[in-house]
Design a protein around this motif. Structure first.
Motif, PDB file in Angstrom:
ATOM      1  N   UNK A  18     -65.447 102.519  25.023  1.00 23.89           N
ATOM      2  CA  UNK A  18     -65.317 103.641  26.405  1.00 23.89           C
ATOM      3  C   UNK A  18     -66.594 104.173  26.739  1.00 23.89           C
ATOM      4  N   UNK A  19     -67.252 104.751  25.770  1.00 25.79           N
ATOM      5  CA  UNK A  19     -68.783 105.421  26.402  1.00 25.79           C
ATOM      6  C   UNK A  19     -69.513 103.921  27.231  1.00 25.79           C
ATOM      7  N   UNK A  20     -69.296 102.969  26.245  1.00 27.53           N
ATOM      8  CA  UNK A  20     -69.890 101.626  26.589  1.00 27.53           C
ATOM      9  C   UNK A  20     -69.577 101.292  28.150  1.00 27.53           C
ATOM     10  N   UNK A  21     -68.390 101.423  28.377  1.00 26.55           N
ATOM     11  CA  UNK A  21     -68.012 100.741  29.279  1.00 26.55           C
ATOM     12  C   UNK A  21     -68.336 101.451  31.035  1.00 26.55           C
ATOM     13  N   UNK A  22     -68.773 102.781  31.384  1.00 25.03           N
ATOM     14  CA  UNK A  22     -69.651 103.477  32.116  1.00 25.03           C
ATOM     15  C   UNK A  22     -70.956 102.351  32.073  1.00 25.03           C
ATOM     16  N   UNK A  23     -71.991 101.985  31.442  1.00 30.40           N
ATOM     17  CA  UNK A  23     -72.574 100.823  31.564  1.00 30.40           C
ATOM     18  C   UNK A  23     -72.219  99.764  31.869  1.00 30.40           C
ATOM     19  N   UNK A  24     -71.434  99.296  31.884  1.00 30.70           N
ATOM     20  CA  UNK A  24     -70.913  97.413  31.407  1.00 30.70           C
ATOM     21  C   UNK A  24     -69.988  97.804  32.836  1.00 30.70           C
ATOM     22  N   UNK A  25     -69.854  98.276  33.680  1.00 31.46           N
ATOM     23  CA  UNK A  25     -69.753  99.000  35.014  1.00 31.46           C
ATOM     24  C   UNK A  25     -70.456  99.055  35.688  1.00 31.46           C
ATOM     25  N   UNK A  26     -71.845  99.621  35.686  1.00 31.79           N
ATOM     26  CA  UNK A  26     -73.227  99.572  36.322  1.00 31.79           C
ATOM     27  C   UNK A  26     -74.027  98.186  36.302  1.00 31.79           C
ATOM     28  N   UNK A  27     -73.404  97.900  35.271  1.00 29.99           N
ATOM     29  CA  UNK A  27     -74.132  96.241  35.038  1.00 29.99           C
ATOM     30  C   UNK A  27     -72.965  95.236  36.304  1.00 29.99           C
ATOM     31  N   UNK A  28     -72.108  95.138  36.205  1.00 29.64           N
ATOM     32  CA  UNK A  28     -71.183  94.470  36.484  1.00 29.64           C
ATOM     33  C   UNK A  28     -71.258  94.437  38.097  1.00 29.64           C
ATOM     34  N   UNK A  29     -71.047  95.350  38.814  1.00 32.60           N
ATOM     35  CA  UNK A  29     -71.646  96.200  40.259  1.00 32.60           C
ATOM     36  C   UNK A  29     -73.138  95.468  40.903  1.00 32.60           C
ATOM     37  N   UNK A  30     -74.222  95.902  39.453  1.00 33.55           N
ATOM     38  CA  UNK A  30     -75.580  95.203  39.546  1.00 33.55           C
ATOM     39  C   UNK A  30     -75.919  93.979  39.488  1.00 33.55           C
ATOM     40  N   UNK A  31     -75.080  93.342  38.829  1.00 33.43           N
ATOM     41  CA  UNK A  31     -74.717  91.555  38.879  1.00 33.43           C
ATOM     42  C   UNK A  31     -73.679  91.136  39.672  1.00 33.43           C
ATOM     43  N   UNK A  32     -73.439  92.172  41.075  1.00 27.83           N
ATOM     44  CA  UNK A  32     -72.569  91.276  41.700  1.00 27.83           C
ATOM     45  C   UNK A  32     -70.892  90.336  41.427  1.00 27.83           C
ATOM     46  N   UNK A  33     -70.154  90.865  40.303  1.00 29.49           N
ATOM     47  CA  UNK A  33     -69.639  90.805  40.122  1.00 29.49           C
ATOM     48  C   UNK A  33     -68.447  92.142  39.670  1.00 29.49           C
ATOM     49  N   UNK A  34     -67.130  91.251  40.308  1.00 26.81           N
ATOM     50  CA  UNK A  34     -66.239  91.953  40.267  1.00 26.81           C
ATOM     51  C   UNK A  34     -65.947  92.549  38.610  1.00 26.81           C
ATOM     52  N   UNK A  35     -65.598  93.484  38.685  1.00 28.50           N
ATOM     53  CA  UNK A  35     -65.548  94.024  36.744  1.00 28.50           C
ATOM     54  C   UNK A  35     -63.412  94.927  36.193  1.00 28.50           C
ATOM     55  N   UNK A  36     -63.383  93.828  34.942  1.00 30.04           N
ATOM     56  CA  UNK A  36     -62.284  93.645  34.808  1.00 30.04           C
ATOM     57  C   UNK A  36     -61.322  94.902  34.836  1.00 30.04           C
ATOM     58  N   UNK A  37     -60.171  94.794  34.364  1.00 24.87           N
ATOM     59  CA  UNK A  37     -59.568  95.873  34.565  1.00 24.87           C
ATOM     60  C   UNK A  37     -59.890  95.683  32.977  1.00 24.87           C
ATOM     61  N   UNK A  38     -59.543  97.508  32.818  1.00 26.31           N
ATOM     62  CA  UNK A  38     -60.219  97.746  31.075  1.00 26.31           C
ATOM     63  C   UNK A  38     -59.147  98.518  30.456  1.00 26.31           C
ATOM     64  N   UNK A  39     -58.590  98.717  29.070  1.00 24.02           N
ATOM     65  CA  UNK A  39     -57.612  99.070  28.369  1.00 24.02           C
ATOM     66  C   UNK A  39     -58.000  99.094  26.986  1.00 24.02           C
ATOM     67  N   UNK A  40     -58.758 100.051  26.684  1.00 25.15           N
ATOM     68  CA  UNK A  40     -59.298 100.948  25.073  1.00 25.15           C
ATOM     69  C   UNK A  40     -57.918 101.956  24.822  1.00 25.15           C
ATOM     70  N   UNK A  41     -57.962 100.865  23.182  1.00 25.52           N
ATOM     71  CA  UNK A  41     -56.754 100.894  22.223  1.00 25.52           C
ATOM     72  C   UNK A  41     -56.785 102.348  21.197  1.00 25.52           C
ATOM     73  N   UNK A  42     -56.001 102.727  21.241  1.00 20.19           N
ATOM     74  CA  UNK A  42     -56.446 104.076  20.135  1.00 20.19           C
ATOM     75  C   UNK A  42     -56.980 103.700  18.419  1.00 20.19           C
ATOM     76  N   UNK A  43     -57.812 104.213  18.263  1.00 18.29           N
ATOM     77  CA  UNK A  43     -58.085 103.958  17.226  1.00 18.29           C
ATOM     78  C   UNK A  43     -57.093 103.675  15.393  1.00 18.29           C
TER      79      UNK A  43
END
Ligand code: GLU
Length: 438
Positions: free
Chosen positions: A172-197
């Protein structure tokens, strides 16, 4: 939009149930949506990601029937694409070079966070957000030129056209960084679903020390793949009605992300065993019989086919896993009784048991035909005459005749074991008890 999901394991030689559960959810979702399910091996750790480790991942998936729709992508073969993306980010000011730690050993490429808050809606956890102040710049290519997980993961998901990223909530925490990368790379972000441990009975992450934790463990123990698939599908998801035992097709039909829960899912080995038994009961009878025969042959047990069929029918639902078959059938098929130590201590090593076994043997010797109803009547009569409860005879007789204190209905079991063997075992057990050799 055509749904495209992927399983992106880092091969380590074992496939943990938490990882394969992510694969199962991605597969179920893709199949439910009529989309594609892909495999990407995040094999950049050259020490651990051996060919053998990759094979283990693929075997686990094959065994569970998680078929993939395209050739697998090996992340280690895409280093050039990752570096090119970093160059592009550098060129457009989204990244900069820095000599991290001032070692003079070359510069790392650092991603520049946009300086804005980042929010997204997780399909499981709901709305999540992080303040700009808590989002720091981070390395995307190390000074030795190797791309970092975040960059490789995002660049590869873009390359593979992934629309839904379904993964463990440790990301989950990584996803904020990943979203910033998608934006900077000019790609639409996928939908995220994070599963419980997946947790143990104490609520801690479920690990090998808690019990079987790898797919291979369950396969080797004789679990059915459809039972493990069914069980893991219910760790964090439910169909919304009271169904629990479900076929592969029923799971595909019912699966939606909307019914994935966010609270931790507890691994319960006893429930998995129960579920395996339920799937065994639903198997076509001849396939079931063949598998039982295979287990018997492996244990060196055999018998006349019709007799073995009678034994297996009697055991029936008590068989919850293939490895139950041989020990449960042994009292009927092996000449010598193998005594279970706990059963002997609890049921046989008691005052007066040898004498009771001799009395009951005499009574059974006159039962003709040697069938359940007559045996039951004889035992009841012996108990009444002795002024004892039937249990005082039932328990020792069971262990003397079968070696075990658990098993199918006593009288039916005795009938199937047969007169000669039952009488011999009762006498033999009484002798050994008196001689102190049991
Ligand atoms: N290799 C990562 C993992 O196994 C992938 C995470 C993801 O699915 O994005 O945790």
């Amino acid at each position: 939009m055509t749904v495209r999901t992927r399983f992106a394991p880092s091969p380590t030689g074992h496939v943990h149930i938490g990882n394969i559960r992510a694969a199962i959810f991605n597969w179920l979702f893709a199949r439910h949506e009529g989309g594609a399910f892909l495999l990407r091996l995040e094999d950049t750790d050259r020490e651990r990601s051996t060919e053998e480790a990759v094979r283990t991942v693929r075997e686990a998936m094959d065994w569970l029937g998680l078929d993939v729709d395209e050739a697998p992508v090996f992340q280690s073969r895409r280093t050039e694409a990752h570096r090119a993306a970093a160059e592009d980010l550098l060129a457009r000011g989204h990244a900069y070079r820095e000599d991290k730690g001032g070692t003079g050993q070359g510069e790392a490429v650092v991603f520049r966070m946009p300086g804005t808050d980042i929010a997204f809606r997780d399909q499981v956890k709901g709305d999540l957000a992080k303040k700009a102040a808590d989002l720091k710049d981070f390395v995307i290519v190390r000074s030795n030129g190797t791309p970092v997980f975040h960059l490789a993961n995002v660049v590869d998901d873009i390359h593979m056209g992934i629309t839904h990223v379904i993964r463990g909530d440790d990301h989950v925490e990584n996803t904020f960084r990943h979203l910033a990368l998608y934006r900077a790379l000019g790609a639409p972000a996928p939908t995220f679903a994070h599963l419980p441990m997946i947790v143990n009975h104490q609520g801690k992450p479920y690990a090998k020390r808690d019990g079987d934790a790898y797919v291979g463990d369950f396969r080797d123990k004789g679990f059915l793949p459809e039972a493990l698939l069914n069980y893991l599908a219910l760790l964090g998801w439910s169909p919304g009605d009271d169904r629990e035992v479900m076929s592969r097709a029923e799971l595909v039909e019912a699966f939606t992300l909307g019914r994935v829960v966010s609270s931790p899912a507890r691994m319960d080995p006893a429930k998995l065993l129960w579920m395996n038994g339920e799937h065994l009961r639903r198997m076509p009878r001849d396939a079931w019989r063949q598998a039982c025969d295979r287990e018997l042959a492996r244990a060196g047990l055999d018998g006349e086919a019709a007799y073995v069929g009678r034994v297996l029918d009697l055991l029936g639902d008590r068989i919850r896993i293939w490895t139950d078959v041989a020990p449960m059938a042994a009292p009927f098929l092996a000449e010598a009784v193998t005594y279970d130590e706990t059963s002997v201590q609890k049921r046989l090593k008691r005052e007066g048991v040898a004498a009771r076994l001799r009395t009951i043997r005499e009574a059974f010797a006159t039962v003709d035909p040697f069938e359940a109803a007559g045996l039951e009547a004889a035992l009841q009569a012996v108990a009444a005459a002795a002024g004892e409860k039937p249990a005082a005879f039932i328990h020792p007789v069971r262990v003397a005749a079968s070696g075990q204190m658990a098993g199918p209905s006593l009288y039916e079991m005795l009938e199937v074991i047969g007169r000669d063997r039952v009488l011999a075992r009762l006498a033999d057990t009484a002798d050994r008890l008196e001689a102190g050799t049991l």
